[in-house]
Design an enzyme around this catalytic site. Structure first.
Site, PDB file in Angstrom:
ATOM      1  N   SER A 106       2.345 -91.394 119.675  1.00  0.00           N
ATOM      2  CA  SER A 106       3.654 -91.145 119.068  1.00  0.00           C
ATOM      3  C   SER A 106       3.589 -89.831 118.301  1.00  0.00           C
ATOM      4  O   SER A 106       2.513 -89.400 117.872  1.00  0.00           O
ATOM      5  CB  SER A 106       4.004 -92.287 118.104  1.00  0.00           C
ATOM      6  N   TYR A 153       2.402 -97.318 110.194  1.00  0.00           N
ATOM      7  CA  TYR A 153       2.537 -96.950 111.601  1.00  0.00           C
ATOM      8  C   TYR A 153       1.928 -95.577 111.873  1.00  0.00           C
ATOM      9  O   TYR A 153       1.238 -95.386 112.877  1.00  0.00           O
ATOM     10  CB  TYR A 153       4.013 -96.960 111.993  1.00  0.00           C
TER      11      TYR A 153
END
Length: 248
Positions: free
Chosen positions: A133, A146
């Site tokens: 990501s 995250y």
């Protein structure tokens, strides 16, 4: 006589995983669709003439079952299983939620890679593609758990590339930015649809799962001497994590 090329996609029950399974099948791979929700992957496998294997990447026994189902040879592994489970500031974050994110995004990738590496080596021409990501590159408020996990995915990928240099296994990471899928934001905000929708408010064209899947299939079909180390993919409206064009 051509050899049937096989691919495994984890987290294949929805979103980027399901789209990637379809894209790889369209590129000529026999795809093993792996995820916890067996009903979804069975339907997907039937659609693309693939194979469904129920697998929880946080459970070593489940990963071992996946490896047994795959068999002796594998050409492509897409480590897609992952997710964000909160949007809390560090001050208020729950350590167990952070642990869960690390377990699925980093340790899950580790477990599956370890289990399937012998079959990948045996193919003589393999690819491990980890779905990271842009959160693995830039920190942002409310994303500590995250971003830490996806930074872990990035470093795991880089380390594996160094350690397997000289072997017939390519190592890639794709790092999507803003992707609108049915579940990612909804899971992150504990099912709060209003908060999930607010992430994309005013963004006319965020990426969709098929955009990322198209890039994954492209990476998987490069000539065997070509390694795409990393591919960062964002919608045109997103110049950076903190810079998104929104239409009011």
């Amino acid at each position: 006589m051509s050899v049937l090329r096989t691919a495994v996609v984890t987290g294949a029950s929805s979103g980027i995983g399901a789209a990637s399974a379809r894209a790889l099948a369209g590129a000529g791979f026999h795809v093993v669709c792996a995820a916890r929700r067996s009903d979804r992957i069975e339907s997907l496998a039937q659609e693309i003439a693939g194979t469904a294997v129920a697998c929880d990447v946080t459970d070593p026994a489940s990963v071992a079952t996946l490896a047994e189902a795959v068999g002796d040879t594998l050409h492509v592994l897409v480590n897609n299983a992952g997710g964000a489970f909160d949007a809390d500031p560090v001050e208020l974050a729950d350590a167990e939620t952070w642990r869960a994110m690390y377990d699925v995004n980093v340790l899950g990738t580790l477990r599956v890679t370890q289990a399937l590496l012998p079959a990948l080596r045996a193919s003589g021409d393999a690819l491990i593609l980890n779905v990271g990501s842009t959160a693995g590159r830039v920190a942002y408020e409310g994303g500590g758990g995250y971003t830490a996990a996806k930074h872990g995915t990035k470093v795991l990928t880089e380390t594996l590339r160094l350690e397997l240099c000289g072997e017939p296994v390519r190592i890639s990471e794709i790092a999507p930015g803003m992707v609108r899928t049915d579940e990612f934001a909804l899971v992150r905000f504990g099912g709060d649809a209003a908060k999930a929708d607010a992430v994309y408010d005013g963004v006319a064209e965020p990426l969709v799962a098929e955009d990322v899947a198209d890039a994954i299939a492209w990476i998987a079909t490069r000539p065997s001497h070509v390694n795409i180390d990393e591919l960062v993919i964002r919608p045109r409206a997103q110049a950076a994590q903190h810079k998104v064009h929104r239409v009011t």
